[in-house]
Design an enzyme around this catalytic site. Structure first.
Site, PDB file in Angstrom:
ATOM      1  N   GLU A 163     -52.657  -7.490  -6.195  1.00  8.49           N
ATOM      2  CA  GLU A 163     -51.997  -6.788  -5.102  1.00  8.49           C
ATOM      3  C   GLU A 163     -50.596  -6.270  -5.447  1.00  8.49           C
ATOM      4  O   GLU A 163     -49.596  -6.759  -4.905  1.00  8.49           O
ATOM      5  CB  GLU A 163     -51.937  -7.700  -3.863  1.00  8.49           C
ATOM      6  CG  GLU A 163     -53.305  -8.185  -3.421  1.00  8.49           C
ATOM      7  CD  GLU A 163     -53.280  -9.030  -2.148  1.00  8.49           C
ATOM      8  OE1 GLU A 163     -52.179  -9.319  -1.640  1.00  8.49           O
ATOM      9  OE2 GLU A 163     -54.354  -9.393  -1.657  1.00  8.49           O
ATOM     10  N   GLU A 351     -61.022 -10.559  -3.040  1.00  9.93           N
ATOM     11  CA  GLU A 351     -60.573 -11.416  -1.932  1.00  9.93           C
ATOM     12  C   GLU A 351     -61.116 -10.867  -0.628  1.00  9.93           C
ATOM     13  O   GLU A 351     -61.081  -9.654  -0.392  1.00  9.93           O
ATOM     14  CB  GLU A 351     -59.045 -11.437  -1.800  1.00  9.93           C
ATOM     15  CG  GLU A 351     -58.337 -12.283  -2.813  1.00  9.93           C
ATOM     16  CD  GLU A 351     -56.825 -12.317  -2.579  1.00  9.93           C
ATOM     17  OE1 GLU A 351     -56.363 -12.161  -1.419  1.00  9.93           O
ATOM     18  OE2 GLU A 351     -56.103 -12.485  -3.575  1.00  9.93           O
TER      19      GLU A 351
HETATM   20  O1  IFM Z   1     -52.948 -15.675   0.484  1.00 14.17           O
HETATM   21  C1  IFM Z   1     -52.983 -14.317   0.195  1.00 14.17           C
HETATM   22  C2  IFM Z   1     -53.200 -14.082  -1.278  1.00 14.17           C
HETATM   23  O2  IFM Z   1     -52.238 -14.710  -2.060  1.00 14.17           O
HETATM   24  C3  IFM Z   1     -53.161 -12.610  -1.584  1.00 14.17           C
HETATM   25  N1  IFM Z   1     -54.018 -11.866  -0.714  1.00 14.17           N
HETATM   26  C4  IFM Z   1     -53.968 -12.134   0.697  1.00 14.17           C
HETATM   27  C5  IFM Z   1     -54.074 -13.608   0.958  1.00 14.17           C
HETATM   28  C6  IFM Z   1     -54.016 -13.884   2.473  1.00 14.17           C
HETATM   29  O3  IFM Z   1     -52.835 -13.402   3.017  1.00 14.17           O
END
Ligand code: IFM
Length: 446
Positions: A163, A351
């Site tokens: 990210e 994710e």
């Molecule tokens: O916890 C985070 C993760 O570190 C990165 N992506 C989003 C998740 C939830 O906010």
């Protein structure tokens, strides 16, 4: 019922600072997140990752849980300050932890998927301006090359960055993440250096000719929709999309930054003199797969006196405990758009998941039906995309464990495994048991 291909990679994901703890062990030095979380008012309740899920000591138990759930792959990140606790000094003891972790995963037939950078920049690098300093790219390359040298070929999937939007814009522009700056010029400089470090690491990876291994990046992408069909709201949605999605997708897949955004940003940011002529061809090095982190969508309304000419408005769908609207159809829209406008290389959902207010009931269990529904709906749309010929190869549920949710500290629970942070006891939530069945059958049942 919807079936997934037999080789579909079902996994779970975590990151180092969010679960490891052991902040001062085996030579680790602080990261910018240690400093930030210990600065008054920066995290909920002053929570830090000092102990987190104590995964550093309990990794065997946690891998036992992964085995019990039956995941095929586990995505985790490596803590840079364990590997290079000081500028230019490699720490073999820090590396040993990850070698033991990987060995244990492989022993249990779980594929290790490594994220090189998930935001825990060493404080020594932070002290020299972190990602604002173009030298940071060289420090990152020294770190990533060392990882490739040590464990390159036993890791089938490498993710350069998690990210970049969060590591740059949320961290240097909005100020919600470490180092907590609020300056949009800084945010775009950091974003550029992170993207450049990505491209250069891919090049090093290729030059090292690492066998049986692939490399990609994980982007957090949030589709933006106009609040109404007016021309103005459509423009605001286009800028929101440019800000979150295109600013990262375009350089990686098209070798340029979006022109409309450059024009829009110029007034606030000034000249883009931190971008050199050859940078874009480096950033757009071909990658083997694209990771996407998907949680929600945004709905945008035009507002003249704002940087992006728009503000977010609330959607009508149900919300998670983060206040994020649940919108699984938007995952489908996003996948289709990536396929059409950007790439046909394999995509992994690196994710996806949700925080809810989980409680342990009298039977000692956590009945997190809302999380099951959330995951099921997203898998349903992922499946639709695959059925239509989309090149989606895997799904990593965020997250294995309840953990340190950055500025929200321990107040938000994303895990499919409940963690009692007092005792470090783990309890498989209903969602973990449900996910086990999904993996076992390679299908979801409606
Ligand atoms: O916890 C985070 C993760 O570190 C990165 N992506 C989003 C998740 C939830 O906010």
């Amino acid at each position: 019922m919807a079936n997934f291909p037999k080789d579909f990679l079902f996994g779970t994901a975590t990151s180092s600072y969010q679960i490891e703890g052991a902040a001062n062990e085996d030579g680790r030095t602080p990261s910018i997140w240690d400093t930030f979380s210990k600065t008054s008012g920066m995290t909920y309740n002053g929570d830090t990752g000092d102990i987190a899920c104590d995964h550093y000591h309990r990794y065997k138990e946690d891998i036992g849980i992964l085995k019990e759930i039956g995941v095929k792959a586990y995505r985790f990140s490596i803590a840079w300050p364990r590997i290079f606790p000081e500028k230019g000094r490699f720490n073999p003891k820090g590396m040993d932890f990850y070698k033991k972790l990987i060995e244990e995963l492989l022993k249990n037939d779980i594929i290790p998927v490594v994220t090189i950078y998930h935001w825990d920049l060493p404080q020594w690098a932070g002290d020299m301006d972190g990602w604002l300093n173009s030298e940071c790219i060289n420090w990152y390359l020294e770190y990533s090359s060392k990882l490739f040298e040590e464990i390159g070929d036993i890791i089938p999937m490498w993710i350069t960055h998690n990210e970049p939007w969060c590591a740059s814009i949320l961290s240097y522009g909005i100020g919600e993440h470490a180092p907590g700056h609020k300056d949009y010029r800084e945010a775009l400089i950091a974003a550029h250096h992170i993207l450049l470090s990505h491209g250069k690491a891919v090049k090093v990876f290729r030059d090292m000719n690492i066998k049986n291994s692939q490399i990609g990046i994980a982007l957090n992408l949030t589709p933006a929709y106009p609040a109404t069909e007016t021309k103005e709201d459509n423009l605001a949605a286009k800028y929101a999309d440019g800000f979150t999605n295109r600013w990262f997708l375009d350089p990686i897949f098209k070798g340029n930054y979006p022109v409309d955004m450059i024009e829009l940003f110029k007034k606030e940011i000034g000249e883009f003199d931190f971008i050199n002529e050859k940078d874009l061809s480096i950033i757009s090095q071909p990658i083997d797969f694209l990771g996407i982190n998907f949680y929600s969508r945004s709905i945008v309304k035009y507002k003249e006196d704002t940087l992006l000419k728009g503000i977010g408005v609330e959607g009508t769908g149900k919300k998670t405990d983060m206040g994020w609207e649940i919108s699984p159809e938007s995952l489908y829209d996003l996948l289709k758009r990536l396929d059409k406008e950007y790439t046909r290389i394999p995509i992994y959902i690196t994710e996806n998941g949700a925080a809810f207010k989980d409680i342990i009931t009298e039977d000692g269990k956590v009945h997190d039906q809302e999380r099951i529904e959330y995951i099921k709906e997203h898998l349903k749309y992922a499946n639709k995309f695959i059925k239509e010929g989309g090149n989606l190869k895997g799904y990593f549920l965020w997250s294995l464990l309840d953990n340190f949710e950055w500025a929200y500290g321990y107040s938000k629970r994303f895990g499919i495994v409940y963690v009692d942070f007092e005792t470090q006891k783990r309890i498989l939530k209903d969602s973990a048991i449900w996910y086990k069945e999904v993996i076992n059958r390679a299908s979801i049942v409606f």
